[in-house]
Enzyme design. Structure first.
Site, short mmCIF file in Angstrom:
data_model
loop_
_atom_site.label_atom_id
_atom_site.label_comp_id
_atom_site.label_asym_id
_atom_site.label_seq_id
_atom_site.Cartn_x
_atom_site.Cartn_y
_atom_site.Cartn_z
CG ASP A 1 -2.07 0.97 1.09
OD1 ASP A 1 -3.22 0.52 0.97
OD2 ASP A 1 -1.82 2.20 1.12
CB ILE A 2 0.77 4.22 -2.21
CG1 ILE A 2 1.85 5.11 -2.79
CG2 ILE A 2 -0.50 4.99 -1.92
CD1 ILE A 2 1.54 5.62 -4.18
CG HIS B 1 -8.42 -3.24 -2.28
ND1 HIS B 1 -9.37 -2.59 -3.04
CD2 HIS B 1 -8.30 -2.52 -1.15
CE1 HIS B 1 -9.78 -1.51 -2.41
NE2 HIS B 1 -9.16 -1.45 -1.24
N GLY C 1 -15.34 3.27 3.78
CA GLY C 1 -14.15 3.97 3.30
C GLY C 1 -13.53 3.37 2.06
CD GLN C 2 -14.80 -0.94 -2.31
OE1 GLN C 2 -15.96 -1.13 -1.93
NE2 GLN C 2 -14.23 -1.65 -3.26
CG HIS D 1 -6.71 -2.97 3.12
ND1 HIS D 1 -6.03 -1.79 2.92
CD2 HIS D 1 -7.93 -2.79 2.55
CE1 HIS D 1 -6.80 -0.93 2.26
NE2 HIS D 1 -7.97 -1.51 2.02
CG ASN E 1 -11.96 -0.83 4.01
OD1 ASN E 1 -12.27 -1.26 5.12
ND2 ASN E 1 -10.82 -0.21 3.78
P1 AMP Z 1 -9.76 1.22 0.23
O1 AMP Z 1 -9.96 2.50 1.00
O2 AMP Z 1 -10.10 -0.03 0.98
O3 AMP Z 1 -10.42 1.30 -1.14
O4 AMP Z 1 -8.20 1.12 0.01
C1 AMP Z 1 -7.52 1.68 -1.08
C2 AMP Z 1 -6.07 1.63 -0.71
O5 AMP Z 1 -5.31 1.78 -1.90
C3 AMP Z 1 -5.62 2.73 0.25
O6 AMP Z 1 -5.09 2.12 1.43
C4 AMP Z 1 -4.56 3.49 -0.55
O7 AMP Z 1 -3.49 3.93 0.26
C5 AMP Z 1 -4.12 2.46 -1.57
N1 AMP Z 1 -3.57 2.98 -2.81
C6 AMP Z 1 -4.08 3.97 -3.58
N2 AMP Z 1 -3.32 4.14 -4.67
C7 AMP Z 1 -2.30 3.24 -4.60
C8 AMP Z 1 -1.18 2.92 -5.43
N3 AMP Z 1 -0.94 3.56 -6.59
N4 AMP Z 1 -0.35 1.93 -5.04
C9 AMP Z 1 -0.57 1.27 -3.87
N5 AMP Z 1 -1.61 1.52 -3.05
C10 AMP Z 1 -2.47 2.50 -3.41
#
Ligand code: AMP
Ligand code: ZN
Length: 118
Positions: free
Chosen positions: A34-35, A104, A97-98, A106, A91
């Site tokens: 995760d970024i 995905h 908070g999705q 986590h 999520n």
């Molecule tokens: P969610 O809120 O469950 O949809 O999670 C989306 C996740 O994607 C968040 O934890 C972000 O930090 C992560 N995210 C968004 N863009 C990227 C990216 N380019 N590379 C890796 N993780 C990302």
């Protein structure tokens, strides 16, 4: 033909069009860091094929949710958190908070993760 969403960030990561820190991958699944990590281990485990939610991926009845759970376990072993334990979170929808509507899991580990979250 596998489903892909042209506007989906994670479909672009699967296709290699956006860089990601890949932990492991196979024919069905890609796992990348995760970024914006919320724990020392914070890895996203996704199917290559686009489904918006865990429910949609499960309803396809292709074993993709099983594959996500299996690869989450591999990620935990790779990062050395399998024995201490980790959390696998999906999520679903705005109230949870999705933000990215490509399913995905986590994988969170490497710190205390007691529930409910503090
Ligand atoms: P969610 O809120 O469950 O949809 O999670 C989306 C996740 O994607 C968040 O934890 C972000 O930090 C992560 N995210 C968004 N863009 C990227 C990216 N380019 N590379 C890796 N993780 C990302
Ligand atoms: Zn997608």
């Amino acid at each position: 033909m596998a489903q892909r969403d042209a506007d989906c960030l994670f479909c672009k990561i699967v296709a290699g069009e956006i860089p990601a820190d890949i932990v492991t991958k196979d024919d069905e699944i890609v796992a990348f860091r995760d970024i914006n990590p919320q724990a020392p281990t914070h890895v996203l485990v996704i199917p290559r094929e686009h489904f918006p939610t865990a429910a949609a991926a499960g309803s396809a009845d292709r074993g993709l949710m099983d594959a996500i759970a299996r690869v989450a376990g591999e990620v935990a072993r790779i990062d050395g958190v399998a024995d201490d334990g980790y959390r696998l979170v999906f999520n679903t929808g705005p109230a949870a908070g999705q933000e990215v509507f490509h399913v995905h899991g986590h994988v969170l580990g490497g710190r205390s993760l007691t529930w409910p979250p503090g």
